[in-house]
Structure formats: structure tokens, C-alpha cells
Motif scaffolding. Structure first.
Motif, mmCIF file in Angstrom:
data_model
loop_
_atom_site.group_PDB
_atom_site.id
_atom_site.type_symbol
_atom_site.label_atom_id
_atom_site.label_comp_id
_atom_site.label_asym_id
_atom_site.label_seq_id
_atom_site.Cartn_x
_atom_site.Cartn_y
_atom_site.Cartn_z
ATOM 1 N N GLY A 267 0.798 -1.214 0.000
ATOM 2 C CA GLY A 267 0.000 0.000 0.000
ATOM 3 C C GLY A 267 0.830 1.263 0.000
ATOM 4 O O GLY A 267 0.418 2.282 -0.590
ATOM 5 N N LEU A 268 1.994 1.235 0.639
ATOM 6 C CA LEU A 268 2.834 2.429 0.682
ATOM 7 C C LEU A 268 3.303 2.836 -0.706
ATOM 8 O O LEU A 268 3.476 4.027 -0.991
ATOM 9 N N GLY A 269 3.521 1.853 -1.560
ATOM 10 C CA GLY A 269 3.953 2.171 -2.910
ATOM 11 C C GLY A 269 2.976 3.069 -3.634
ATOM 12 O O GLY A 269 3.373 3.888 -4.477
ATOM 13 N N GLU A 270 1.697 2.958 -3.321
ATOM 14 C CA GLU A 270 0.679 3.796 -3.943
ATOM 15 C C GLU A 270 0.402 5.061 -3.135
ATOM 16 O O GLU A 270 0.145 6.123 -3.700
ATOM 17 N N ALA A 271 0.473 4.953 -1.809
ATOM 18 C CA ALA A 271 0.084 6.078 -0.950
ATOM 19 C C ALA A 271 1.168 7.143 -0.821
ATOM 20 O O ALA A 271 0.846 8.313 -0.584
ATOM 21 N N PRO A 273 4.165 8.740 -2.937
ATOM 22 C CA PRO A 273 4.872 8.785 -4.224
ATOM 23 C C PRO A 273 6.393 8.724 -4.097
ATOM 24 O O PRO A 273 7.064 8.171 -4.974
ATOM 25 N N ALA A 274 6.953 9.280 -3.013
ATOM 26 C CA ALA A 274 8.408 9.304 -2.868
ATOM 27 C C ALA A 274 9.010 7.906 -2.815
ATOM 28 O O ALA A 274 10.197 7.726 -3.101
ATOM 29 N N THR A 275 8.199 6.906 -2.452
ATOM 30 C CA THR A 275 8.741 5.550 -2.364
ATOM 31 C C THR A 275 9.066 4.962 -3.733
ATOM 32 O O THR A 275 9.734 3.933 -3.813
ATOM 33 N N ALA A 276 8.619 5.605 -4.790
ATOM 34 C CA ALA A 276 8.899 5.092 -6.133
ATOM 35 C C ALA A 276 10.401 5.040 -6.421
ATOM 36 O O ALA A 276 10.854 4.227 -7.238
ATOM 37 N N SER A 277 11.151 5.898 -5.755
ATOM 38 C CA SER A 277 12.601 5.934 -5.986
ATOM 39 C C SER A 277 13.388 5.187 -4.924
ATOM 40 O O SER A 277 14.614 5.265 -4.893
ATOM 41 N N TYR A 278 12.703 4.452 -4.052
ATOM 42 C CA TYR A 278 13.397 3.723 -2.993
ATOM 43 C C TYR A 278 14.328 2.661 -3.581
ATOM 44 O O TYR A 278 13.980 1.965 -4.552
ATOM 45 N N ALA A 329 5.060 9.228 5.298
ATOM 46 C CA ALA A 329 5.166 7.770 5.169
ATOM 47 C C ALA A 329 4.641 7.061 6.414
ATOM 48 O O ALA A 329 3.913 6.063 6.306
ATOM 49 N N LEU A 330 4.992 7.564 7.590
ATOM 50 C CA LEU A 330 4.553 6.908 8.819
ATOM 51 C C LEU A 330 3.049 7.037 8.994
ATOM 52 O O LEU A 330 2.370 6.069 9.367
ATOM 53 N N ALA A 331 2.519 8.217 8.720
ATOM 54 C CA ALA A 331 1.068 8.404 8.826
ATOM 55 C C ALA A 331 0.343 7.467 7.867
ATOM 56 O O ALA A 331 -0.676 6.854 8.228
ATOM 57 N N ALA A 332 0.863 7.344 6.656
ATOM 58 C CA ALA A 332 0.235 6.444 5.679
ATOM 59 C C ALA A 332 0.297 5.000 6.158
ATOM 60 O O ALA A 332 -0.667 4.233 5.991
ATOM 61 N N ALA A 333 1.424 4.613 6.769
ATOM 62 C CA ALA A 333 1.559 3.241 7.265
ATOM 63 C C ALA A 333 0.523 2.959 8.353
ATOM 64 O O ALA A 333 -0.092 1.888 8.371
ATOM 65 N N LEU A 334 0.311 3.914 9.266
ATOM 66 C CA LEU A 334 -0.671 3.720 10.323
ATOM 67 C C LEU A 334 -2.085 3.631 9.744
ATOM 68 O O LEU A 334 -2.905 2.827 10.212
ATOM 69 N N ASP A 335 -2.362 4.436 8.732
ATOM 70 C CA ASP A 335 -3.682 4.376 8.096
ATOM 71 C C ASP A 335 -3.905 3.015 7.437
ATOM 72 O O ASP A 335 -4.998 2.424 7.536
ATOM 73 N N LEU A 336 -2.881 2.522 6.766
ATOM 74 C CA LEU A 336 -2.999 1.224 6.100
ATOM 75 C C LEU A 336 -3.168 0.101 7.122
ATOM 76 O O LEU A 336 -3.950 -0.840 6.903
ATOM 77 N N LEU A 337 -2.452 0.198 8.230
ATOM 78 C CA LEU A 337 -2.624 -0.802 9.279
ATOM 79 C C LEU A 337 -4.029 -0.753 9.863
ATOM 80 O O LEU A 337 -4.643 -1.796 10.125
#
Length: 371
Positions: A267-271, A273-278, A329-337
Motif C-alpha cells: 500500500g505504501l507504494g501507492e500512498a 509517491p516518494a517511495t517510487a525511488s526507494y 510515510a509513517l502516517a500512511a503506514a498507520l492508516d494502512l494498518l
């Protein structure tokens, strides 16, 4: 262990501060001989061994952790500094092994104490410092070190004449195993004293898990043990019940750990965008961070303490900021969880509390010589 306390208070305070700075500098240079010389030299100058353990080595170790948290030292450097500190403790302990510390009031014979870290707890230095303080005060000590599986601890206790067990846990994720250890030791008729950051600054988790006693630091633990084995209060039998575990949220969330991490990573990959370059390494570290988040969520569910989770979330936010990780990123991770926990109301409530806490993230601590 020597009981020398040195010169009057102002001079003693100045001497401790100077010793902390010198030790810090030696650790920064990864110079073990220099670090040991600082500690032993301060002892020669009249600073008591217990003061060196608790007012020099302990605070410097906390500074090392703060430096790591702020991203100013890496894991390898932190481990190297910790190893040097442990060897400095060993050198001081060897020197003072036959000191004339005050004897505890035990009818003429020192009380035997077993000191150990609970299963899975690798932060052993706090327990080692306690063991040396107790030795210096005249106790007989069996120090078992880091990561002691409960069955092995019980086997050891059956083979020795231990009067009391002191258990250490630094990370709240170890509370379930700490609970198992406390219960097992009490089942063979021995009292248990617990300590370490895992149990909370006020010992709330020690009481929750039914420990016989809790101490906020090594000096307090030594005073408590000198007064006699810790005695359970009247509420201990009820304290260990943890009726909230009947909803099975803790069990189900911890069992689904791997699946949850995988789901949030996707889910982070979509939520975000900066993770696209990880890079691959960045994704590995992200997976490690997510696993820790799930672990702490499990610990908060085990104790039914949302504050335990929010404390970890705010700490993690500071770590990620020091690494340059995008703030969302952390906020998105908590939302996905939270989305994945739709059947678990307690888990969702703890995640929501963590999400709200992100607006109060403190600045990373600045490491340096401690005064």
C-alpha cells in the motif's frame, strides 16, 4: 566494590562530568584502552565504583542511544561503543571484586540474587550495572546476561540457592515474555523484582503483570532488596489476569505480523509517491520499521495501554525524520494498518491514538558529552 565517594559534592559533580566527557571521547574514537583508563583512572582519583557505574557509564550509554536515534552514529558504531562499555565495566568489577561494600541486612549472610534479561531482550548493560551494584553492596549475584529463555532460567533457579530474581527488560515488546517469566518464577516459590524501561517510568506494567516488586533504577533496587525479598501486594493475584486478552486481538495481530507488513508495504507504494525511488535497501529498512510498529501495537494490545504505542510512534517519527524519510510515510503506514484491522476495535483505537500523536513529534535529541 569500593565505596569511596570522593570529595565534597561540588567537586564530585565536576569530577563525574569530566569523566563522562572523557569516556564519551574515547568511545567516539572506538579506543577501548582509553575508555578503560578513563574509568579506572577516575576510580584511582577517588570516585566510587557505584558512582562510576551509575553516574558515568549509565548516562554515557544513554547518550550513545540518543546519538543513534538522531542518526549521528550507525548501528555498528553503537554496538562497538556498547561492547567497549561492557569491557570497562568488567575491568572495574575485576578490580573491586574483593571490596568492602556494606552488607545487606540478611542475618549475617549476603542474600543471593539472580539477575537476568528476559527472553528476547538483548540490551544487557542495565542488568549488568545492577548486578555489579548488588555485588558491591555485599549480595551474592548470579548474572545470567542477555536473552535468557524462561525454561533455562527456571532450570538455573532449581540448581541454585537463589532467594530472589531480578528481571530486566528495556523494550515494551518484551512484556509478554516478561509476564511468562514472572509467572514461571513465582510458580516455583520465588519473588520477582523487575526493572527497565519496558515497565514504564512509574512501573505500571510491572504491577499489571503481577511482579512482586519494581525499581526505577539500580540504587532503588539495591535498597529494596536490602530491606528483604519483595513482597506481593494484596492485588497481585488480580493484577496478572489481563482480562482484556479474552478478545484475542493481541494473539491475532501478532500471528498476522508477516502478512500485515507485506500488505502495508504494498500500500505504501501507492500512498507515498516518494517511495517510487526507494532502493532495495530502503525497502528493507521500511519493512523492518513496519515490523517494529506491529510488534509495538501487539505490546500495547497485551497491556491495553495505547500510550505505549503512541510513545513508540512519536519516537519512530523522530528517527525517520533524522533519516530523511518523507513525513507522510509513517502516517500512511498507520492508516494502512488501521484499514487492515477493521475487525479489531482495540487495535484501531490504538492506531488512531498513534496517528493523532504524530502532530506532537519532538525534535531528535542532540548527542554529546554529558555534563
Amino acid at each position: 566494590m569500593s565505596t569511596r565517594t570522593g570529595t565534597p559534592d561540588a567537586t564530585r559533580t565536576t569530577g563525574l562530568a569530566a569523566t563522562r566527557r572523557q569516556l564519551w571521547e574515547a568511545l567516539e574514537a572506538r579506543d577501548e584502552p582509553a575508555a578503560t583508563a578513563v574509568v579506572l583512572g577516575a576510580h584511582d582519583a577517588g570516585i566510587g565504583a557505584e558512582d562510576l557505574l551509575l553516574d558515568v557509564i549509565g548516562p554515557v550509554q544513554a547518550g550513545i542511544g540518543a546519538a543513534w536515534a538522531a542518526g549521528r552514529v550507525g548501528v555498528a558504531q553503537e554496538h562497538a561503543a556498547t561492547a567497549i562499555q561492557e569491557r570497562a565495566v568488567a575491568a572495574l568489577a575485576h578490580r573491586t571484586a574483593h571490596g568492602s561494600g556494606p552488607r545487606p541486612e540478611t542475618g549475617g549472610a549476603p542474600r543471593r540474587v539472580t539477575v537476568a534479561c528476559v527472553d528476547g531482550e538483548w540490551h544487557a548493560l542495565p542488568a549488568r550495572l545492577l548486578a555489579e551494584v548488588l555485588r558491591g553492596r555485599g549480595f551474592l549475584v548470579d548474572y545470567l546476561g542477555a536473552h535468557v529463555p524462561t525454561p533455562h532460567l527456571i532450570a538455573h533457579l532449581h540448581q541454585t540457592g537463589t532467594d530472589v530474581v531480578a528481571l530486566s527488560a528495556s523494550l515494551p515488546v518484551r512484556l509478554p515474555t516478561a509476564h511468562a517469566a514472572v509467572t514461571a518464577v513465582q510458580a516455583i516459590g520465588l519473588p520477582v523484582l523487575v526493572g527497565g524501561a519496558a515497565f514504564g517510568p512509574d512501573g505500571r506494567h510491572a504491577r499489571l503483570l503481577g511482579a512482586d516488586g519494581w525499581a526505577p533504577d539500580a540504587r532503588a533496587a539495591a535498597r529494596l532488596l536490602a530491606a528483604g525479598p519483595p513482597r506481593p501486594d494484596a492485588d497481585r493475584a488480580a493484577a496478572g489476569g489481563l482480562p482484556h486478552l479474552a478478545d484475542q486481538e493481541y494473539t491475532l495481530v501478532t500471528r498476522a505480523r508477516t502478512q500485515l507488513v507485506r500488505q502495508v508495504l504494498q500500500g505504501l507504494g501507492e500512498a507515498v509517491p516518494a517511495t517510487a525511488s526507494y532502493t532495495e535497501r530502503q525497502w528493507e529498512r521500511t519493512a523492518e520499521d513496519l515490523a517494529h510498529i506491529v510488534d509495538f501495537l501487539g505490546a500495547s494490545l497485551y497491556t491495553d495501554d495505547a500510550g505505549l504505542f503512541t510513545g513508540f510512534v512519536t519516537w519512530t517519527a523522530g528517527i525517520l525524520r533524522a533519516r530523511g524519510v518523507p513525513g507522510d510515510a509513517l502516517a500512511a503506514a498507520l492508516d494502512l494498518l488501521a484499514d487492515a484491522q477493521h475487525d479489531f476495535p482495540r487495535a484501531r483505537a490504538h492506531l488512531a491514538a498513534g496517528r493523532r500523536a504524530l502532530v506532537r513529534v519532538p525534535a531528535p535529541p542532540a548527542p554529546g558529552p554529558l555534563s
